[in-house]
Design a protein around this motif. Structure first.
Motif, PDB file in Angstrom:
ATOM      1  N   LEU A  97      44.593 -18.493   0.479  1.00  0.00           N
ATOM      2  CA  LEU A  97      45.999 -18.778   0.205  1.00  0.00           C
ATOM      3  C   LEU A  97      46.150 -19.553  -1.098  1.00  0.00           C
ATOM      4  CD1 LEU A  97      47.161 -19.908   3.726  1.00  0.00           C
ATOM      5  CD2 LEU A  97      47.815 -17.841   2.549  1.00  0.00           C
ATOM      6  N   ASP A  99      47.702 -22.146  -3.855  1.00  0.00           N
ATOM      7  CA  ASP A  99      48.315 -23.487  -3.792  1.00  0.00           C
ATOM      8  C   ASP A  99      47.752 -24.382  -2.695  1.00  0.00           C
ATOM      9  OD1 ASP A  99      50.003 -22.835  -5.914  1.00  0.00           O
ATOM     10  OD2 ASP A  99      51.481 -21.962  -4.562  1.00  0.00           O
ATOM     11  N   THR A 100      46.746 -23.913  -1.972  1.00  0.00           N
ATOM     12  CA  THR A 100      46.142 -24.814  -0.975  1.00  0.00           C
ATOM     13  C   THR A 100      44.833 -25.354  -1.533  1.00  0.00           C
ATOM     14  OG1 THR A 100      45.053 -22.920   0.028  1.00  0.00           O
ATOM     15  CG2 THR A 100      47.046 -23.684   1.096  1.00  0.00           C
ATOM     16  N   GLU A 104      42.676 -28.298   3.033  1.00  0.00           N
ATOM     17  CA  GLU A 104      43.890 -27.865   3.747  1.00  0.00           C
ATOM     18  C   GLU A 104      43.681 -26.503   4.405  1.00  0.00           C
ATOM     19  OE1 GLU A 104      47.277 -29.988   0.932  1.00  0.00           O
ATOM     20  OE2 GLU A 104      46.692 -27.919   0.594  1.00  0.00           O
ATOM     21  N   MET A 108      43.449 -26.101   8.457  1.00  0.00           N
ATOM     22  CA  MET A 108      44.535 -25.334   9.079  1.00  0.00           C
ATOM     23  C   MET A 108      43.953 -24.181   9.909  1.00  0.00           C
ATOM     24  SD  MET A 108      46.617 -22.380   8.545  1.00  0.00           S
ATOM     25  CE  MET A 108      46.707 -21.933   6.829  1.00  0.00           C
ATOM     26  N   LEU A 109      42.938 -23.512   9.361  1.00  0.00           N
ATOM     27  CA  LEU A 109      42.343 -22.402  10.105  1.00  0.00           C
ATOM     28  C   LEU A 109      41.601 -22.918  11.345  1.00  0.00           C
ATOM     29  CD1 LEU A 109      41.155 -20.227   7.087  1.00  0.00           C
ATOM     30  CD2 LEU A 109      43.016 -19.723   8.654  1.00  0.00           C
ATOM     31  N   ARG A 111      42.541 -25.543  13.104  1.00  0.00           N
ATOM     32  CA  ARG A 111      43.598 -25.825  14.095  1.00  0.00           C
ATOM     33  C   ARG A 111      44.134 -24.532  14.697  1.00  0.00           C
ATOM     34  NH1 ARG A 111      45.372 -29.228  10.159  1.00  0.00           N
ATOM     35  NH2 ARG A 111      47.338 -28.135   9.877  1.00  0.00           N
ATOM     36  N   GLN A 156      35.138 -21.225   6.147  1.00  0.00           N
ATOM     37  CA  GLN A 156      36.222 -20.974   7.105  1.00  0.00           C
ATOM     38  C   GLN A 156      35.711 -20.168   8.304  1.00  0.00           C
ATOM     39  OE1 GLN A 156      37.955 -17.960   7.935  1.00  0.00           O
ATOM     40  NE2 GLN A 156      36.627 -16.724   6.641  1.00  0.00           N
TER      41      GLN A 156
END
Lengths: 329, 299
Positions: A97, A99-100, A104, A108-109, A111, A156
């Motif tokens: 993504l 801008d991340t 982050e 996020m992944l 969570r 990730q």
């Protein structure tokens, strides 16, 4: 991490699995059983490797047949969700993504997989450290180099500590140093941390270096499936010889003795005896007859490249796939 | 420069994965953070809404604080001043309604800016592969994106409305606004919610059709403006007033007039406008569902 739904005897099983995109048959009646451990999925571009991975995750719907991974079928909703909880997927393309930052994105992944915020954040830092991205963790991913992006994608896939890793071309676009680092990580995960890895690549040395088993796909079909050790073991009837003197006469005399000449370059040649039980003494007899001298006689081991080329040529395939051009010597 | 003593070690995860985590909220929060990362657009898009809210709140405050003492005074001059003030400022309920209707267009701008890239960027980058290789359902994905975008609608329409309504409630003597005009509050909330939900659905649906944020923005404004203009012209030329139902702003205008008991023209039918709004939102949702399904099952 929750327990796997079943004890896995085989990591992946497919039965008559097929996938067609219009008139193109990406996978054709694929039936195979992939053992746990590190397995290389080899094949030229367009062989159906990525399609197979997406079918296993339920990201594609098969045209025919069925597949199971970690004991679950991706055809059912609950099966799909269980699979995605226990499998880490590293896609081939740049799917990060914009801008991340690294932290982050990974947290996020994490969570999204079901980790609490605290666990996700702790785990994010651990996997970024492991993937050697500790100094870049707060930088926007758009500024990452190709090597960093590949390692971030591995991170990730690892964040929820899955038991199975599906890695799609993890060394794509990497320089030799980046490639070595990536392969070291993959090998470490498979060998020291009991991760089941399905490494999808068209680079033979990557598989040779990290995997115990190999499956060769071509045009959507399994051409070969065995352990790397079995495939590359010495063939009792094949020898590599060094003939410093009288090589021409020697090679011309071999057929008369029933010996097959497979390859001949300068003083070196590879031959095959008609029978594995036959002694190599016949070579010395031929050399003595034609006045040649044999400096070395050793059993020839097949490289994975030889095996791969034999496998994909078995059905009368004459052209060498583009991918094999990239195989390092 | 990495310390030579540093060694990267793989540590297994010893925690537990939650059975029912709030995945849509995680996704929504991520969208909000990404949206607010760029400060200038956020400043430019929220400022008009903020200014309108402040002006509205001050106006409402003045209505109560100036007119009540004059009324209590009972003199002729006081009565005349009250009438003049009401002429200038209008009544409180009408001001709240006007404020909500005006702010709704600022909300449309902000929601289009923040929402246009929400799915288009995922499609462009292939981030759907990262999301859907996790135990995230397409319903969860859709809800996460909707919640994220609705948050921006809430910021530009919901919170300013809350501010102005709160001002009216606190400034009114003896809570008269709450006691006698409380229906304005729920009607305002209903109007704002309908606006936010419909616009979110349309923006995300159009965002799911393309791979670029700019293209999605063009599509949203194009669809709304072109449909509005075409519907207006066609209705005039063909003398078929029902053609105006193709315009989203027209339907919201009729809906607001009906909801806030304002006078409707003879050609305006609130039932038809409500049905038209339902069709807008419903078809947006269907399109969204279809495209998200295609994003999960990529081929």
């Amino acid at each position: 991490m929750s327990a796997a739904p079943t004890e896995i005897q085989s990591l992946i099983e497919t039965s008559g699995l097929g996938k067609a995109f219009g008139k193109v048959q990406a996978l054709d009646d694929l039936s195979m059983s992939v053992p746990p451990g590190a397995v290389g999925l080899l094949g030229p571009n367009g062989a159906g490797k990525t399609t197979l991975l997406k079918l296993l995750l339920g990201l594609l719907i098969p045209s025919s047949g069925s597949a199971r991974i970690v004991g679950q079928s991706p055809r059912t909703r609950s099966g799909r969700l269980t699979i995605r909880e226990h499998v880490g997927y590293m896609p081939e393309g740049d799917c990060l993504l914009p801008d991340t930052t690294g932290v982050e994105l990974i947290s996020m992944l994490g969570r999204l997989t079901g980790m609490t915020s605290e666990d996700a954040m702790t785990r994010t830092h651990e996997v970024l450290d492991y993937c050697q991205l500790e100094e870049a963790r707060y930088r926007p991913v758009t500024g990452f180099s190709t090597g960093m992006k590949q390692r971030l994608k591995l991170a990730q896939a690892l964040v929820h500590d899955p038991q199975v890793l599906l890695l799609d071309e993890p060394t794509n676009g990497l320089d030799p140093k980046g490639r070595r680092q990536m392969l070291e990580l993959v090998a470490d995960l498979a060998q020291n941390h009991n991760k089941n890895v399905l490494l999808c690549t068209h680079l033979l040395p990557d598989v040779e270096r990290t995997c115990e088993h190999v499956i060769v796909l071509q045009q959507g079909k399994v051409k070969l499936a065995d352990s790397v050790a079995a495939l590359t073991k010495a063939d009792g009837a094949r020898y590599r010889l060094n003939v410093p003197r009288g090589a021409e006469a020697f090679t011309q005399a071999l057929p008369a003795a029933g010996v097959i000449l497979e390859d001949h370059q300068d003083n070196r040649c590879t031959i095959r005896l008609p029978d594995e039980s036959q002694s190599a003494d016949v070579l010395f007899q031929v050399a003595a007859r034609c006045g040649a001298s044999l400096e070395s006689v050793e059993l020839a081991k097949s490289s994975l490249e030889d095996v791969f080329l034999q496998a994909i040529r078995a059905d009368g395939e004459t052209s060498t796939p583009a991918s094999t051009q990239e195989v390092a010597p | 420069m990495k310390a030579s003593t540093h060694a990267e070690v793989y540590r297994p995860f010893t925690g537990e994965l939650r059975k029912h985590p709030l995945r849509p909220l995680t996704l929504a929060w991520s969208g909000i953070r990404l949206g607010l990362r760029k400060k200038l657009p956020a400043f430019l898009l929220f400022t008009p809404s903020l200014i309108t809210a402040l002006v509205g709140a001050i106006k409402v405050y003045l209505m109560y604080s100036l007119s009540e003492p004059l009324k209590e005074d009972g003199s002729l001059a006081g009565m005349q001043m009250t009438v003049a003030l009401q002429k200038v400022l209008g009544n409180v309920a009408a001001n709240v309604v006007l404020f909500v209707k005006t702010s709704a267009y600022f909300a449309l701008l902000a929601m289009t800016w923040f929402g246009a890239g929400m799915i288009a960027d995922d499609r462009r980058m292939g981030a759907n592969l990262l999301y859907f290789s996790r135990p995230l359902t397409r319903g969860g994905y859709l809800l996460g994106k909707l919640l994220g975008l609705m948050f921006f609608g809430l910021l530009t329409l919901g919170i300013p409305t809350f501010v102005i309504v709160s001002t009216a409630a606190f400034a009114s003597p003896d809570w008269s606004f709450l006691r006698f005009e409380s229906e304005v509050i729920w009607k305002t909330a209903l109007y704002a919610s309908t606006w936010i939900l419909t616009v979110s659905t349309i923006v995300l649906a159009l965002s799911s059709l393309v791979n670029r944020k700019t293209l999605a923005m063009t599509l949203v404004f194009g669809t709304i403006i072109v449909l509005h203009g075409a519907a207006d012209v066609a209705a005039e030329l063909l003398d078929i007033s029902e053609l105006k139902l193709l315009s989203l702003p027209y339907n919201f205008e009729v809906f607001a007039d009906w909801l806030f008991d304002q006078q409707l023209s003879r050609a305006d039918d609130p039932t038809l406008s409500l049905i038209a709004l339902g069709i807008f939102a419903g078809s947006g949702m269907l399109l969204l569902w279809r495209n998200v399904r295609k994003m999960e099952v990529v081929g």
